[in-house]
Design a protein around this motif. Structure first.
Motif, PDB file in Angstrom:
ATOM      1  N   SER A 157       1.025  -1.136  -0.029  1.00 46.56           N
ATOM      2  CA  SER A 157       0.045   0.016   0.111  1.00 46.56           C
ATOM      3  C   SER A 157       0.908   1.195  -0.056  1.00 46.56           C
ATOM      4  O   SER A 157       1.792   1.369   0.898  1.00 46.56           O
ATOM      5  N   GLY A 158       0.663   1.979  -0.870  1.00 47.25           N
ATOM      6  CA  GLY A 158       1.190   3.386  -0.883  1.00 47.25           C
ATOM      7  C   GLY A 158       2.664   3.182  -1.841  1.00 47.25           C
ATOM      8  O   GLY A 158       3.375   4.315  -1.998  1.00 47.25           O
ATOM      9  N   LEU A 159       2.980   2.193  -2.420  1.00 52.15           N
ATOM     10  CA  LEU A 159       4.032   1.775  -3.213  1.00 52.15           C
ATOM     11  C   LEU A 159       3.626   2.194  -4.525  1.00 52.15           C
ATOM     12  O   LEU A 159       2.402   1.743  -5.124  1.00 52.15           O
ATOM     13  N   ASP A 160       4.578   3.000  -5.536  1.00 51.58           N
ATOM     14  CA  ASP A 160       4.360   2.907  -7.004  1.00 51.58           C
ATOM     15  C   ASP A 160       4.647   1.754  -7.685  1.00 51.58           C
ATOM     16  O   ASP A 160       5.006   0.804  -7.062  1.00 51.58           O
ATOM     17  N   ALA A 161       4.169   1.525  -9.011  1.00 52.58           N
ATOM     18  CA  ALA A 161       4.657   0.432  -9.575  1.00 52.58           C
ATOM     19  C   ALA A 161       5.958  -0.145  -9.619  1.00 52.58           C
ATOM     20  O   ALA A 161       6.193  -1.262  -9.759  1.00 52.58           O
ATOM     21  N   VAL A 162       6.967   0.837  -9.671  1.00 52.00           N
ATOM     22  CA  VAL A 162       8.155   0.470  -9.772  1.00 52.00           C
ATOM     23  C   VAL A 162       8.668   0.021  -8.334  1.00 52.00           C
ATOM     24  O   VAL A 162       9.494  -1.348  -8.309  1.00 52.00           O
ATOM     25  N   ALA A 163       8.282   0.400  -7.524  1.00 52.64           N
ATOM     26  CA  ALA A 163       8.627  -0.123  -5.987  1.00 52.64           C
ATOM     27  C   ALA A 163       7.913  -1.364  -5.788  1.00 52.64           C
ATOM     28  O   ALA A 163       8.447  -2.134  -5.245  1.00 52.64           O
ATOM     29  N   ARG A 164       6.818  -1.646  -6.357  1.00 52.41           N
ATOM     30  CA  ARG A 164       6.119  -2.895  -6.135  1.00 52.41           C
ATOM     31  C   ARG A 164       6.873  -3.964  -6.826  1.00 52.41           C
ATOM     32  O   ARG A 164       7.044  -5.098  -6.399  1.00 52.41           O
ATOM     33  N   THR A 165       7.450  -3.512  -8.050  1.00 59.46           N
ATOM     34  CA  THR A 165       8.147  -4.567  -8.746  1.00 59.46           C
ATOM     35  C   THR A 165       9.302  -4.952  -7.921  1.00 59.46           C
ATOM     36  O   THR A 165       9.871  -6.213  -7.883  1.00 59.46           O
ATOM     37  N   LEU A 166      10.035  -4.147  -7.356  1.00 63.38           N
ATOM     38  CA  LEU A 166      11.315  -4.230  -6.564  1.00 63.38           C
ATOM     39  C   LEU A 166      11.017  -5.274  -5.416  1.00 63.38           C
ATOM     40  O   LEU A 166      11.767  -5.925  -5.311  1.00 63.38           O
ATOM     41  N   PHE A 167       9.657  -4.870  -4.891  1.00 67.41           N
ATOM     42  CA  PHE A 167       9.349  -6.045  -3.795  1.00 67.41           C
ATOM     43  C   PHE A 167       9.056  -7.350  -4.254  1.00 67.41           C
ATOM     44  O   PHE A 167       9.630  -8.242  -3.611  1.00 67.41           O
ATOM     45  N   TYR A 168       8.357  -7.718  -5.357  1.00 63.76           N
ATOM     46  CA  TYR A 168       8.180  -9.048  -6.021  1.00 63.76           C
ATOM     47  C   TYR A 168       9.561  -9.564  -6.445  1.00 63.76           C
ATOM     48  O   TYR A 168       9.920 -10.743  -6.237  1.00 63.76           O
TER      49      TYR A 168
END
Length: 299
Positions: A157-168
Motif C-alpha cells: 500500500s502506498g508503493l508505486d508500480a516500480v517499487a512494487r516490482t522491486l518488492f516482488y
C-alpha cells in the motif's frame, strides 16, 4: 512437505458482523500462497488469527503444529506485516535494531540491501515517513526476518508500480535462496500471479477457491465471436458468464482446451483468451458452489 498452517472450521463473529465462516485449509512449506479477495472479504481477520493477534469464535488454528495464541515458541517462527502497520515512536534504525533482536533468522545484509533499495533514511522518525516509506519499512522487516512463516497483508500500500516490482523481485529472489512459507494477501491479483504456487480466494468470509496456481492457469477460457459460433463451441460445457451485443457474443467457459477445440475455434472464426487469476477470483466469488467452476480444492 511439512504443514505450516492448518485451519479447521474457523469462524469469527463480531457483534453485528460475521467476518469468517467455517474456513478450512492447509498450507505446506515451502510455498508462496496468495490470499485473494476484495476489501472486507475477511483476509485481514484471518491473518490476524493466524498470527495470534485475534481470537477465533470457533474452529482451530495450528502453526507448525501449535496454537499461535500466547505461544512464544510459535510466534518467534512467524511474522505478520500489515498494511496499517504501526510502530512505536522510534527512528528507522531503532525499528531495524529491535527487529533484529526479535527474529532469530534475521539477515543483516538483506536488511541493509533493502534499506538501500527503498532509500529509507535511517535517522528519520518513523512517524515522519511518507506512506510509501512506512510500507517499505514493513517490507524490509518482513523479508529480512526470514521467518519460517511470513504473512504479508496488502504489503505494498502506498508503493508505486516500480517499487512494487522491486518488492516482488526481492521476495522471489530471497525465497529461491531461502525457501519458506509466505502468505501474500492482495487484491492486485494478476500483478502478483507469477509469484504464487497456491491461490486461496475468500469472499464474504468464506473460502470459495483453494487450488495450486498451475491448476488454475488455462482452466477457463473466454470465447468471443458470432453468437451462433460461440453457442456451438460452448455447447455442453459449463459456462460462467455470457454476454451479447448485437451479433457478437462473449462467453466464459470452464475446461481446458485441446488441439481439436482450437481447430474448431479457428473454423468458427472465434477468438480465445485465457481467463486471468483476477477474473477467476471474481467468478469464484459469484458461484457459491465451486464444484462446477474449476477442478480445485474449494470449500
Amino acid at each position: 512437505m511439512t504443514t505450516a498452517i492448518a485451519v479447521d472450521g474457523l469462524s469469527r463473529h463480531y457483534r453485528d458482523h460475521q467476518a469468517l465462516t467455517d474456513v478450512s485449509f492447509e498450507i505446506g512449506t515451502p510455498c508462496i500462497a496468495g490470499l485473494l479477495g476484495r476489501n472486507g472479504a475477511g483476509k485481514t481477520t484471518l491473518l490476524r488469527i493466524l498470527a495470534g493477534q485475534e481470537f477465533a469464535t470457533s474452529g482451530t488454528v495450528r502453526i507448525f503444529g501449535g496454537g499461535p495464541l500466547e505461544n512464544d515458541a510459535v510466534l518467534r517462527r512467524m511474522i505478520l506485516v500489515r498494511e496499517d502497520q504501526t510502530y512505536p515512536d522510534l527512528r528507522v534504525r531503532h525499528a531495524i535494531s529491535a527487529a533484529s533482536l526479535m527474529y532469530p533468522n534475521w539477515d543483516v545484509e538483506l536488511a541493509g540491501a533493502l534499506l538501500d533499495t527503498f532509500e529509507l533514511p535511517m535517522n528519520r522518525p518513523i512517524k515522519k515517513l511518507s506512506r510509501g516509506m512506512r510500507t517499505a519499512l514493513g517490507i524490509t522487516v518482513g523479508l529480512a526476518a526470514r521467518a519460517e512463516l511470513t504473512l504479508f497483508d496488502e504489503p505494498y500500500s502506498g508503493l508505486d508500480a516500480v517499487a512494487r516490482t522491486l518488492f516482488y523481485d526481492r521476495l522471489l529472489a530471497d525465497y529461491t535462496e531461502h525457501p519458506r512459507c509466505i502468505v501474500l494477501s492482495t487484491h492486485l491479483i494478476d500483478e502478483a500471479a507469477e509469484l504464487l504456487d497456491r491461490v486461496l480466494v475468500i469472499d464474504h468470509g468464506r473460502l470459495v477457491l483453494d487450488a495450486p496456481t498451475d491448476e488454475l492457469r488455462g482452466a477457463a477460457t473466454t470465447v468471443m465471436g458470432a453468437a451462433s459460433g460461440v453457442d456451438r463451441f460452448i455447447a455442453g460445457r459449463t459456462t460462467l458468464d455470457r454476454q451479447s451485443m448485437g451479433t457478437h457474443t462473449r462467453a466464459v467457459m470452464v475446461g481446458r482446451l485441446d488441439q481439436r477445440d482450437r481447430e474448431l475455434a479457428d473454423h468458427l472464426h472465434l477468438r480465445l483468451e485465457d481467463v486471468t487469476l483476477q477474473q477467476l477470483a471474481v467468478y469464484a466469488a459469484e458461484h457459491p458452489d465451486p464444484s462446477g467452476l474449476i477442478p480445485a480444492r474449494a470449500s
